[in-house]
Design a protein around this motif. Structure first.
Motif, PDB file in Angstrom:
ATOM      1  N   PHE A  77     -27.181 -12.186  -9.129  1.00  0.00           N
ATOM      2  CA  PHE A  77     -26.373 -11.989  -8.079  1.00  0.00           C
ATOM      3  C   PHE A  77     -25.993 -13.612  -7.278  1.00  0.00           C
ATOM      4  CE2 PHE A  77     -27.419  -7.519  -7.523  1.00  0.00           C
ATOM      5  CZ  PHE A  77     -26.439  -7.015  -8.720  1.00  0.00           C
ATOM      6  N   GLY A  78     -26.955 -14.518  -7.587  1.00  0.00           N
ATOM      7  CA  GLY A  78     -26.788 -15.661  -7.089  1.00  0.00           C
ATOM      8  C   GLY A  78     -27.760 -16.282  -6.222  1.00  0.00           C
ATOM      9  N   ILE A  79     -28.948 -15.766  -5.976  1.00  0.00           N
ATOM     10  CA  ILE A  79     -29.988 -16.110  -4.938  1.00  0.00           C
ATOM     11  C   ILE A  79     -31.163 -16.763  -5.571  1.00  0.00           C
ATOM     12  CG2 ILE A  79     -31.373 -15.557  -2.943  1.00  0.00           C
ATOM     13  CD1 ILE A  79     -29.447 -13.517  -2.074  1.00  0.00           C
ATOM     14  N   ALA A  80     -31.537 -17.813  -5.341  1.00  0.00           N
ATOM     15  CA  ALA A  80     -32.697 -18.391  -5.923  1.00  0.00           C
ATOM     16  C   ALA A  80     -33.716 -18.910  -4.731  1.00  0.00           C
ATOM     17  CB  ALA A  80     -32.414 -19.590  -6.767  1.00  0.00           C
ATOM     18  N   ARG A  81     -34.926 -19.197  -5.036  1.00  0.00           N
ATOM     19  CA  ARG A  81     -35.900 -19.511  -4.273  1.00  0.00           C
ATOM     20  C   ARG A  81     -37.209 -20.278  -4.624  1.00  0.00           C
ATOM     21  NH1 ARG A  81     -39.712 -14.671  -2.358  1.00  0.00           N
ATOM     22  NH2 ARG A  81     -40.751 -16.251  -1.111  1.00  0.00           N
ATOM     23  N   THR A  82     -37.594 -20.950  -3.764  1.00  0.00           N
ATOM     24  CA  THR A  82     -38.719 -21.818  -4.034  1.00  0.00           C
ATOM     25  C   THR A  82     -40.050 -21.097  -3.204  1.00  0.00           C
ATOM     26  OG1 THR A  82     -38.516 -23.301  -2.367  1.00  0.00           O
ATOM     27  CG2 THR A  82     -37.802 -24.047  -4.452  1.00  0.00           C
ATOM     28  N   PHE A  83     -41.236 -21.331  -3.544  1.00  0.00           N
ATOM     29  CA  PHE A  83     -42.554 -20.652  -2.943  1.00  0.00           C
ATOM     30  C   PHE A  83     -43.165 -21.769  -2.000  1.00  0.00           C
ATOM     31  CE2 PHE A  83     -41.491 -18.263  -6.307  1.00  0.00           C
ATOM     32  CZ  PHE A  83     -41.257 -16.968  -5.910  1.00  0.00           C
ATOM     33  N   GLN A  84     -43.810 -20.953  -0.964  1.00  0.00           N
ATOM     34  CA  GLN A  84     -44.732 -21.766   0.028  1.00  0.00           C
ATOM     35  C   GLN A  84     -45.646 -22.492  -0.882  1.00  0.00           C
ATOM     36  OE1 GLN A  84     -45.711 -19.138   3.030  1.00  0.00           O
ATOM     37  NE2 GLN A  84     -46.939 -20.599   4.083  1.00  0.00           N
ATOM     38  N   ASN A  85     -46.482 -21.635  -1.703  1.00  0.00           N
ATOM     39  CA  ASN A  85     -47.335 -22.298  -2.424  1.00  0.00           C
ATOM     40  C   ASN A  85     -46.679 -22.390  -3.740  1.00  0.00           C
ATOM     41  OD1 ASN A  85     -49.527 -21.668  -0.585  1.00  0.00           O
ATOM     42  ND2 ASN A  85     -49.256 -19.591  -1.249  1.00  0.00           N
ATOM     43  N   ILE A  86     -46.818 -23.727  -4.474  1.00  0.00           N
ATOM     44  CA  ILE A  86     -45.945 -23.994  -5.534  1.00  0.00           C
ATOM     45  C   ILE A  86     -46.532 -23.080  -6.771  1.00  0.00           C
ATOM     46  CG2 ILE A  86     -45.705 -26.096  -7.176  1.00  0.00           C
ATOM     47  CD1 ILE A  86     -46.217 -27.932  -4.969  1.00  0.00           C
ATOM     48  N   ARG A  87     -45.566 -22.623  -7.530  1.00  0.00           N
ATOM     49  CA  ARG A  87     -45.708 -21.717  -8.378  1.00  0.00           C
ATOM     50  C   ARG A  87     -45.019 -22.316  -9.632  1.00  0.00           C
ATOM     51  NH1 ARG A  87     -44.962 -15.387  -6.549  1.00  0.00           N
ATOM     52  NH2 ARG A  87     -45.877 -15.680  -4.476  1.00  0.00           N
ATOM     53  N   LEU A  88     -45.808 -23.131 -10.396  1.00  0.00           N
ATOM     54  CA  LEU A  88     -45.155 -23.634 -11.425  1.00  0.00           C
ATOM     55  C   LEU A  88     -46.168 -23.289 -12.791  1.00  0.00           C
ATOM     56  CD1 LEU A  88     -44.489 -27.432 -10.460  1.00  0.00           C
ATOM     57  CD2 LEU A  88     -42.851 -25.569 -11.001  1.00  0.00           C
ATOM     58  N   PHE A  89     -45.596 -23.259 -13.985  1.00  0.00           N
ATOM     59  CA  PHE A  89     -46.757 -23.226 -15.177  1.00  0.00           C
ATOM     60  C   PHE A  89     -47.130 -24.668 -15.482  1.00  0.00           C
ATOM     61  CE2 PHE A  89     -43.404 -19.970 -15.272  1.00  0.00           C
ATOM     62  CZ  PHE A  89     -44.145 -18.599 -15.519  1.00  0.00           C
ATOM     63  N   SER A  90     -48.200 -24.922 -15.033  1.00  0.00           N
ATOM     64  CA  SER A  90     -48.845 -26.251 -14.993  1.00  0.00           C
ATOM     65  C   SER A  90     -49.095 -26.728 -16.271  1.00  0.00           C
ATOM     66  CB  SER A  90     -49.992 -26.297 -14.135  1.00  0.00           C
ATOM     67  OG  SER A  90     -51.349 -25.211 -14.440  1.00  0.00           O
ATOM     68  N   GLU A  91     -49.420 -25.930 -17.202  1.00  0.00           N
ATOM     69  CA  GLU A  91     -49.695 -26.443 -18.675  1.00  0.00           C
ATOM     70  C   GLU A  91     -48.523 -26.807 -19.493  1.00  0.00           C
ATOM     71  OE1 GLU A  91     -52.795 -27.566 -19.805  1.00  0.00           O
ATOM     72  OE2 GLU A  91     -53.623 -27.202 -18.049  1.00  0.00           O
ATOM     73  N   LEU A  92     -47.484 -26.085 -18.874  1.00  0.00           N
ATOM     74  CA  LEU A  92     -46.087 -26.346 -19.602  1.00  0.00           C
ATOM     75  C   LEU A  92     -45.474 -27.708 -19.145  1.00  0.00           C
ATOM     76  CD1 LEU A  92     -44.426 -22.942 -19.726  1.00  0.00           C
ATOM     77  CD2 LEU A  92     -45.776 -23.961 -21.580  1.00  0.00           C
ATOM     78  N   THR A  93     -44.661 -28.302 -20.075  1.00  0.00           N
ATOM     79  CA  THR A  93     -43.865 -29.332 -19.553  1.00  0.00           C
ATOM     80  C   THR A  93     -42.995 -29.193 -18.533  1.00  0.00           C
ATOM     81  OG1 THR A  93     -41.789 -29.184 -21.050  1.00  0.00           O
ATOM     82  CG2 THR A  93     -43.921 -30.228 -22.309  1.00  0.00           C
ATOM     83  N   VAL A  94     -42.341 -30.267 -18.075  1.00  0.00           N
ATOM     84  CA  VAL A  94     -41.754 -30.191 -17.035  1.00  0.00           C
ATOM     85  C   VAL A  94     -40.340 -29.553 -17.215  1.00  0.00           C
ATOM     86  CG1 VAL A  94     -40.134 -31.793 -15.328  1.00  0.00           C
ATOM     87  CG2 VAL A  94     -42.572 -32.177 -15.657  1.00  0.00           C
ATOM     88  N   LEU A  95     -39.778 -29.965 -18.482  1.00  0.00           N
ATOM     89  CA  LEU A  95     -38.507 -29.329 -19.014  1.00  0.00           C
ATOM     90  C   LEU A  95     -38.804 -27.804 -19.142  1.00  0.00           C
ATOM     91  CD1 LEU A  95     -35.573 -29.766 -20.320  1.00  0.00           C
ATOM     92  CD2 LEU A  95     -36.975 -30.243 -22.426  1.00  0.00           C
ATOM     93  N   ASP A  96     -40.097 -27.435 -19.767  1.00  0.00           N
ATOM     94  CA  ASP A  96     -39.892 -25.979 -20.218  1.00  0.00           C
ATOM     95  C   ASP A  96     -39.887 -25.329 -18.736  1.00  0.00           C
ATOM     96  OD1 ASP A  96     -39.712 -26.263 -22.794  1.00  0.00           O
ATOM     97  OD2 ASP A  96     -41.981 -26.401 -23.100  1.00  0.00           O
ATOM     98  N   ASN A  97     -40.900 -25.832 -17.789  1.00  0.00           N
ATOM     99  CA  ASN A  97     -40.451 -25.211 -16.679  1.00  0.00           C
ATOM    100  C   ASN A  97     -39.218 -24.747 -16.075  1.00  0.00           C
ATOM    101  OD1 ASN A  97     -43.108 -24.656 -14.678  1.00  0.00           O
ATOM    102  ND2 ASN A  97     -43.630 -26.151 -16.163  1.00  0.00           N
ATOM    103  N   VAL A  98     -38.242 -25.742 -16.197  1.00  0.00           N
ATOM    104  CA  VAL A  98     -36.757 -25.570 -15.844  1.00  0.00           C
ATOM    105  C   VAL A  98     -36.403 -24.570 -17.003  1.00  0.00           C
ATOM    106  CG1 VAL A  98     -34.756 -26.551 -15.267  1.00  0.00           C
ATOM    107  CG2 VAL A  98     -36.888 -27.600 -14.533  1.00  0.00           C
ATOM    108  N   ARG A  99     -36.429 -24.773 -18.043  1.00  0.00           N
ATOM    109  CA  ARG A  99     -35.923 -23.682 -19.183  1.00  0.00           C
ATOM    110  C   ARG A  99     -36.115 -22.347 -18.760  1.00  0.00           C
ATOM    111  NH1 ARG A  99     -37.416 -26.008 -25.131  1.00  0.00           N
ATOM    112  NH2 ARG A  99     -36.477 -24.097 -25.576  1.00  0.00           N
TER     113      ARG A  99
END
Ligand SMILES: Nc1ncnc2c1ncn2[C@@H]1O[C@H](COP(=O)(O)OP(=O)(O)OP(=O)(O)O)[C@@H](O)[C@H]1O
Length: 264
Positions: free
Chosen positions: A86-108
């Motif tokens: 519906f159009g709401i996105a968020r970021t988290f207080q504690n960073i939640r990334l897939f640290s072993e994936l590439t920067v690009l894959d995290n956005v994909r």
């Protein structure tokens, strides 16, 4: 002007604790709204209710998305994937990334809610699927460029500096093409240079017609970029208004800002 988000009498109870108690506020489209308050005030719970992680115990959350001609829809109780759609996105207080994936894959991965092709298309590698894959990479690169990380696209996420990891989270959130983005303490752990760059980034998000709701403890940042600020204390709203009125509000000074704030 019709608000993009309208929260009415929202409460969230955890057992005997009222983490949010009858909270109401609105967010005007194409503005930066601050959400501040002491630790445990209920800010993250508020984000979690808006994004469908928690169902409010009572109250309403109405989203008027530009994507749906500002037609108001009730989103409390909807699943997080739906809220993203519906159009709401968020970021988290504690960073939640897939640290072993590439920067690009995290956005994909972030683009996933906007993809159309199905499992069969992926297995058979149909032309439609390949075209969509290409579009996903292009859009992801666009958002990496937007946050200034495109040159790091093929590096692993964990190799980025702390500030860059926060920017990557923002790129991932933006890649879902939101109308409203919720940023949970984006300046936490940043040095002054990174915070100054973050401020510029938040302004450029606004220029993309994306409305911003910002939880942040860096008062200098909050006061300098928000047009309106809502203040929570012990789950209750104690103030809501422009930065100067918040700075001067005796209840806010008492609960959160301290006496030096009015001079900040
Ligand atoms: N899942 C949960 N179960 C029980 N209590 C919870 C839960 N989530 C939050 N709380 C409680 O609700 C209250 C509000 O917490 P919340 O994390 O929303 O505060 P906050 O304003 O975001 O604080 P901070 O600035 O420290 O992040 C706190 O007392 C917290 O312990």
């Amino acid at each position: 002007m019709q608000p993009i988000l309208e929260i009415t009498n929202m409460s969230k109870r955890f057992g005997g604790l009222m983490a949010l108690n009858d909270v109401s506020f609105t967010i005007e489209p194409r503005t930066i709204k601050g959400l501040i308050g002491p630790n445990g005030a209920g800010k993250t719970t508020c984000f979690n209710c808006i994004t469908g992680v928690y169902k409010p115990t009572s109250g309403d959350i109405m989203l008027s998305s530009p994507r749906r001609n500002m037609e108001a829809m009730r989103i409390n109780g909807k699943k997080p994937e739906k809220v993203t759609e519906f159009g709401i996105a968020r970021t988290f207080q504690n960073i939640r990334l897939f640290s072993e994936l590439t920067v690009l894959d995290n956005v994909r991965i972030g683009r996933h809610p906007r993809t159309k092709s199905n499992f069969l298309g992926a297995v058979l590698r149909t032309p439609a699927h390949k075209r969509e894959e290409r579009e996903i990479v292009e859009a992801s690169m666009h958002w990496l460029d937007f946050v200034g990380l495109s040159r790091h696209a093929l590096e692993r996420a964990h190799s980025l500096s702390y500030g860059d990891q926060r920017r990557l989270e923002i790129a991932r959130a933006l890649s879902t093409e939101p109308s409203l983005i919720l940023l949970d303490e984006p300046a936490a752990g940043m040095n002054p240079r990174e915070t100054a760059e973050l401020k510029q980034l938040i302004f450029s998000i606004l220029e993309q017609d994306v409305t911003v709701l910002l939880i942040e403890h860096d008062m200098k940042l909050v006061m300098s970029i928000c047009s309106s600020i809502v203040v929570l204390d012990h789950g209750e709203k104690i103030a809501d208004g422009p930065p100067q009125s918040i700075k001067d509000d005796p209840r806010v000074i008492e609960a959160y800002l301290g006496r030096g704030a009015a001079d900040a």
